[in-house]
Design an enzyme around this catalytic site. Structure first.
Site, mmCIF file in Angstrom:
data_model
loop_
_atom_site.group_PDB
_atom_site.id
_atom_site.type_symbol
_atom_site.label_atom_id
_atom_site.label_comp_id
_atom_site.label_asym_id
_atom_site.label_seq_id
_atom_site.Cartn_x
_atom_site.Cartn_y
_atom_site.Cartn_z
ATOM 1 N N ASP A 1 1.832 -5.421 -2.701
ATOM 2 C CA ASP A 1 2.563 -6.633 -2.319
ATOM 3 C C ASP A 1 2.154 -7.079 -0.916
ATOM 4 O OD1 ASP A 1 4.336 -8.750 -2.377
ATOM 5 O OD2 ASP A 1 6.086 -7.544 -1.846
ATOM 6 N N LEU A 2 0.904 -7.480 -0.786
ATOM 7 C CA LEU A 2 0.409 -7.921 0.515
ATOM 8 C C LEU A 2 0.978 -9.307 0.805
ATOM 9 C CD1 LEU A 2 -1.472 -7.091 2.859
ATOM 10 C CD2 LEU A 2 -3.258 -8.446 1.753
#
Length: 248
Positions: free
Chosen positions: A166-167
């Protein structure tokens, strides 16, 4: 170097850095204890900042999201100790930290088993003097220099095969000197470098910035996003050329 050591508890186990100089106990992961005995502050989501016997840390309790949270807020299906969210993230962070990548070094992680389910927590070193990229965006403090640092940092992780699940702009920290760190590697893993997942990470970051209103920032693409991409691709190209067996 971080060396993992595991010890059993009454209802689970703890993995920790053997070089801590102290042995974590189950109450290290009790946020209520630090609220009473330490300096605790509420953090984003299920994160709080605590002062432990080995220094300032961030304590995160793993919580479920989406539809799964309606069934259980923080219980996960038990499939073995090494497959728990906490143990996997601890070992990934230890690996990345040992490679000198800018992450919050892990201190300890634990799980508590309840039949077919478990709960889990993670302690990492607190990175002081930082703010999120999301905060920088909200303040209108984005520029090409910062963009280049972010792009080069992401390239370092990608070249090492580090995939972030989940950048987003909340998981990228900016220090006072614009040093970049990446946090929250829950569900992340090391993968063989491939363009598809690397570009997927980049696209996810862009969606995050746009969702936070990046287009309201004057010249966002020209002044920030394009320099970020240019720095990222340049760094990836340089690392490819420097790799063993590369030809010019």
């Amino acid at each position: 170097m971080i060396e993992a050591q595991v010890q059993s508890t009454a209802d689970g186990a703890i993995v920790y850095d053997a070089a801590l100089g102290a042995t974590p106990t189950a109450d290290w992961f009790d946020a209520a204890r630090w609220g009473a005995l330490g300096r605790a502050a509420g953090g984003r989501g299920a994160v709080c900042f605590v002062e432990t016997p080995v220094g300032a840390c961030a304590l995160r309790h793993y919580r479920r999201g989406g539809l799964a949270a309606r069934v259980s807020a923080d219980r996960y299906l038990w499939t073995g100790a090494e497959r728990t969210r906490a143990f996997r993230e601890f070992r990934l962070l230890a690996r990345l930290a040992n490679q000198q990548l800018p992450v919050a070094p892990p201190v300890a992680a634990c799980f508590r088993r309840h039949g077919l389910t478990y709960r889990a927590d993670l302690l990492t070193r607190r990175i002081d003097g930082t703010e999120t990229l999301a905060a920088r965006l909200a303040q209108g403090r984005l520029d090409a220099s910062l963009a280049q640092r972010v792009g080069r940092t992401i390239a370092r992780f990608h070249a090492a095969g580090a995939w972030h699940a989940d950048l987003n702009a909340h998981n990228i920290l900016v220090g006072a000197d614009d040093a970049i760190s990446v946090i929250d590697f829950d569900r992340g893993r090391v993968r063989a470098p491939r363009l598809a997942w690397q570009q997927g990470n980049i696209a996810r970051l862009l969606r995050s910035l746009l969702k936070l209103g990046a287009r309201r920032f004057d010249g966002f693409e020209a002044r920030f996003w394009h320099p970020l991409l240019a720095a990222y691709h340049d760094a990836m190209a340089q690392r490819a050329l420097a790799a063993p067996g590369a030809t010019s």
